[in-house]
Write a protein that holds these residues in place. Structure first.
Motif, PDB file in Angstrom:
ATOM      1  N   TYR A  54      89.845 -36.501  50.501  1.00 35.97           N
ATOM      2  CA  TYR A  54      90.523 -35.820  51.599  1.00 35.97           C
ATOM      3  C   TYR A  54      89.538 -35.035  52.464  1.00 35.97           C
ATOM      4  O   TYR A  54      89.611 -35.061  53.679  1.00 35.97           O
ATOM      5  N   HIS A  55      88.598 -34.352  51.824  1.00 41.97           N
ATOM      6  CA  HIS A  55      87.628 -33.554  52.564  1.00 41.97           C
ATOM      7  C   HIS A  55      86.390 -34.343  52.976  1.00 41.97           C
ATOM      8  O   HIS A  55      85.599 -33.876  53.792  1.00 41.97           O
ATOM      9  N   GLY A  56      86.173 -35.505  52.396  1.00 39.33           N
ATOM     10  CA  GLY A  56      85.020 -36.327  52.740  1.00 39.33           C
ATOM     11  C   GLY A  56      83.709 -35.761  52.235  1.00 39.33           C
ATOM     12  O   GLY A  56      82.671 -35.920  52.869  1.00 39.33           O
ATOM     13  N   SER A  57      83.741 -35.113  51.079  1.00 37.84           N
ATOM     14  CA  SER A  57      82.546 -34.494  50.522  1.00 37.84           C
ATOM     15  C   SER A  57      82.212 -35.126  49.174  1.00 37.84           C
ATOM     16  O   SER A  57      83.100 -35.436  48.392  1.00 37.84           O
ATOM     17  N   ALA A  58      80.912 -35.286  48.917  1.00 41.06           N
ATOM     18  CA  ALA A  58      80.481 -35.896  47.661  1.00 41.06           C
ATOM     19  C   ALA A  58      80.347 -34.888  46.531  1.00 41.06           C
ATOM     20  O   ALA A  58      80.203 -35.271  45.373  1.00 41.06           O
ATOM     21  N   MET A  59      80.410 -33.602  46.841  1.00 40.34           N
ATOM     22  CA  MET A  59      80.276 -32.576  45.810  1.00 40.34           C
ATOM     23  C   MET A  59      81.434 -32.612  44.807  1.00 40.34           C
ATOM     24  O   MET A  59      81.261 -32.276  43.644  1.00 40.34           O
ATOM     25  N   TYR A  60      82.593 -33.009  45.258  1.00 41.15           N
ATOM     26  CA  TYR A  60      83.748 -33.076  44.376  1.00 41.15           C
ATOM     27  C   TYR A  60      83.573 -34.146  43.299  1.00 41.15           C
ATOM     28  O   TYR A  60      84.061 -34.004  42.189  1.00 41.15           O
ATOM     29  N   PHE A  61      82.876 -35.213  43.638  1.00 45.98           N
ATOM     30  CA  PHE A  61      82.669 -36.281  42.674  1.00 45.98           C
ATOM     31  C   PHE A  61      81.745 -35.834  41.541  1.00 45.98           C
ATOM     32  O   PHE A  61      81.915 -36.241  40.393  1.00 45.98           O
ATOM     33  N   GLU A  62      80.779 -35.000  41.868  1.00 45.72           N
ATOM     34  CA  GLU A  62      79.911 -34.447  40.827  1.00 45.72           C
ATOM     35  C   GLU A  62      80.687 -33.527  39.903  1.00 45.72           C
ATOM     36  O   GLU A  62      80.478 -33.526  38.692  1.00 45.72           O
ATOM     37  N   GLY A  63      81.594 -32.750  40.462  1.00 44.99           N
ATOM     38  CA  GLY A  63      82.449 -31.895  39.640  1.00 44.99           C
ATOM     39  C   GLY A  63      83.364 -32.712  38.738  1.00 44.99           C
ATOM     40  O   GLY A  63      83.590 -32.355  37.579  1.00 44.99           O
ATOM     41  N   ALA A  64      83.881 -33.817  39.260  1.00 46.71           N
ATOM     42  CA  ALA A  64      84.730 -34.683  38.457  1.00 46.71           C
ATOM     43  C   ALA A  64      83.940 -35.319  37.309  1.00 46.71           C
ATOM     44  O   ALA A  64      84.448 -35.452  36.194  1.00 46.71           O
ATOM     45  N   LEU A  65      82.708 -35.681  37.569  1.00 44.26           N
ATOM     46  CA  LEU A  65      81.862 -36.243  36.520  1.00 44.26           C
ATOM     47  C   LEU A  65      81.565 -35.219  35.441  1.00 44.26           C
ATOM     48  O   LEU A  65      81.584 -35.522  34.241  1.00 44.26           O
ATOM     49  N   LEU A  66      81.348 -33.981  35.842  1.00 48.87           N
ATOM     50  CA  LEU A  66      81.103 -32.910  34.879  1.00 48.87           C
ATOM     51  C   LEU A  66      82.322 -32.664  33.997  1.00 48.87           C
ATOM     52  O   LEU A  66      82.199 -32.511  32.776  1.00 48.87           O
ATOM     53  N   ILE A  67      83.506 -32.639  34.600  1.00 49.63           N
ATOM     54  CA  ILE A  67      84.735 -32.456  33.821  1.00 49.63           C
ATOM     55  C   ILE A  67      84.957 -33.633  32.888  1.00 49.63           C
ATOM     56  O   ILE A  67      85.423 -33.461  31.752  1.00 49.63           O
ATOM     57  N   ALA A  68      84.618 -34.838  33.314  1.00 55.42           N
ATOM     58  CA  ALA A  68      84.782 -36.013  32.459  1.00 55.42           C
ATOM     59  C   ALA A  68      83.891 -35.925  31.223  1.00 55.42           C
ATOM     60  O   ALA A  68      84.328 -36.230  30.108  1.00 55.42           O
ATOM     61  N   MET A  69      82.653 -35.492  31.415  1.00 54.34           N
ATOM     62  CA  MET A  69      81.753 -35.369  30.264  1.00 54.34           C
ATOM     63  C   MET A  69      82.222 -34.290  29.301  1.00 54.34           C
ATOM     64  O   MET A  69      82.235 -34.487  28.085  1.00 54.34           O
ATOM     65  N   LEU A  70      82.611 -33.137  29.829  1.00 49.76           N
ATOM     66  CA  LEU A  70      83.084 -32.054  28.969  1.00 49.76           C
ATOM     67  C   LEU A  70      84.386 -32.434  28.259  1.00 49.76           C
ATOM     68  O   LEU A  70      84.587 -32.081  27.094  1.00 49.76           O
ATOM     69  N   GLY A  71      85.253 -33.133  28.941  1.00 47.85           N
ATOM     70  CA  GLY A  71      86.507 -33.556  28.331  1.00 47.85           C
ATOM     71  C   GLY A  71      86.301 -34.547  27.208  1.00 47.85           C
ATOM     72  O   GLY A  71      86.962 -34.471  26.166  1.00 47.85           O
ATOM     73  N   PHE A  72      85.378 -35.481  27.397  1.00 45.49           N
ATOM     74  CA  PHE A  72      85.106 -36.453  26.334  1.00 45.49           C
ATOM     75  C   PHE A  72      84.534 -35.769  25.102  1.00 45.49           C
ATOM     76  O   PHE A  72      84.969 -36.043  23.971  1.00 45.49           O
ATOM     77  N   VAL A  73      83.592 -34.875  25.299  1.00 40.98           N
ATOM     78  CA  VAL A  73      82.977 -34.182  24.169  1.00 40.98           C
ATOM     79  C   VAL A  73      84.000 -33.311  23.446  1.00 40.98           C
ATOM     80  O   VAL A  73      84.060 -33.288  22.207  1.00 40.98           O
ATOM     81  N   SER A  74      84.828 -32.616  24.196  1.00 38.63           N
ATOM     82  CA  SER A  74      85.809 -31.736  23.545  1.00 38.63           C
ATOM     83  C   SER A  74      86.884 -32.534  22.812  1.00 38.63           C
ATOM     84  O   SER A  74      87.303 -32.143  21.724  1.00 38.63           O
ATOM     85  N   THR A  75      87.316 -33.644  23.369  1.00 39.74           N
ATOM     86  CA  THR A  75      88.323 -34.466  22.689  1.00 39.74           C
ATOM     87  C   THR A  75      87.769 -35.062  21.408  1.00 39.74           C
ATOM     88  O   THR A  75      88.441 -35.060  20.373  1.00 39.74           O
ATOM     89  N   SER A  76      86.538 -35.544  21.449  1.00 41.34           N
ATOM     90  CA  SER A  76      85.961 -36.108  20.233  1.00 41.34           C
ATOM     91  C   SER A  76      85.694 -35.025  19.194  1.00 41.34           C
ATOM     92  O   SER A  76      85.826 -35.265  17.988  1.00 41.34           O
ATOM     93  N   ALA A  77      85.340 -33.808  19.630  1.00 37.35           N
ATOM     94  CA  ALA A  77      85.118 -32.716  18.674  1.00 37.35           C
ATOM     95  C   ALA A  77      86.426 -32.305  18.000  1.00 37.35           C
ATOM     96  O   ALA A  77      86.463 -32.068  16.786  1.00 37.35           O
ATOM     97  N   VAL A  78      87.503 -32.237  18.758  1.00 32.83           N
ATOM     98  CA  VAL A  78      88.793 -31.872  18.172  1.00 32.83           C
ATOM     99  C   VAL A  78      89.295 -32.956  17.234  1.00 32.83           C
ATOM    100  O   VAL A  78      89.829 -32.668  16.153  1.00 32.83           O
ATOM    101  N   ALA A  79      89.093 -34.220  17.607  1.00 32.30           N
ATOM    102  CA  ALA A  79      89.511 -35.314  16.730  1.00 32.30           C
ATOM    103  C   ALA A  79      88.712 -35.309  15.425  1.00 32.30           C
ATOM    104  O   ALA A  79      89.269 -35.526  14.347  1.00 32.30           O
TER     105      ALA A  79
END
Length: 89
Positions: A54-79
């Motif tokens: 919507y905003h046409g900025s690439a910074m949001y994609f880096e934030g999404a990648l960071l959340i994806a990495m943290l989410g994967f690590v936290s889900t595997s740690a909880v499992a």
């Protein structure tokens, strides 16, 4: 036209996030709550990517990648904690 589609899609993803939050709070079992948390972070990634489009900025994609990495690590740690009782062996 594209902005309208992005706004409608953001609303749908927001509704999906509310439903995941409801399952997280109301889940009958701990596995349902973990699955709801996993789905909640995936929906947040989708919402951030839509915001970046919507905003046409690439910074949001880096934030999404960071959340994806943290989410994967936290889900595997909880499992791993649920399976074995400890995270670090």
């Amino acid at each position: 036209m594209l902005n309208t589609v992005i706004l409608v899609s953001s609303g749908m993803v927001g509704l999906a996030m509310l439903l995941c939050l409801w399952r997280l709070l109301k889940g009958p079992d701990i596995t349902d709550r973990i699955l709801a948390l996993d789905t909640l972070y995936i929906n947040s990634i989708a919402l951030i990517i839509l915001l970046g489009l919507y905003h046409g900025s690439a910074m949001y994609f880096e934030g999404a990648l960071l959340i994806a990495m943290l989410g994967f690590v936290s889900t595997s740690a909880v499992a791993k904690y649920l399976l074995r009782g400890d995270i670090i062996e």
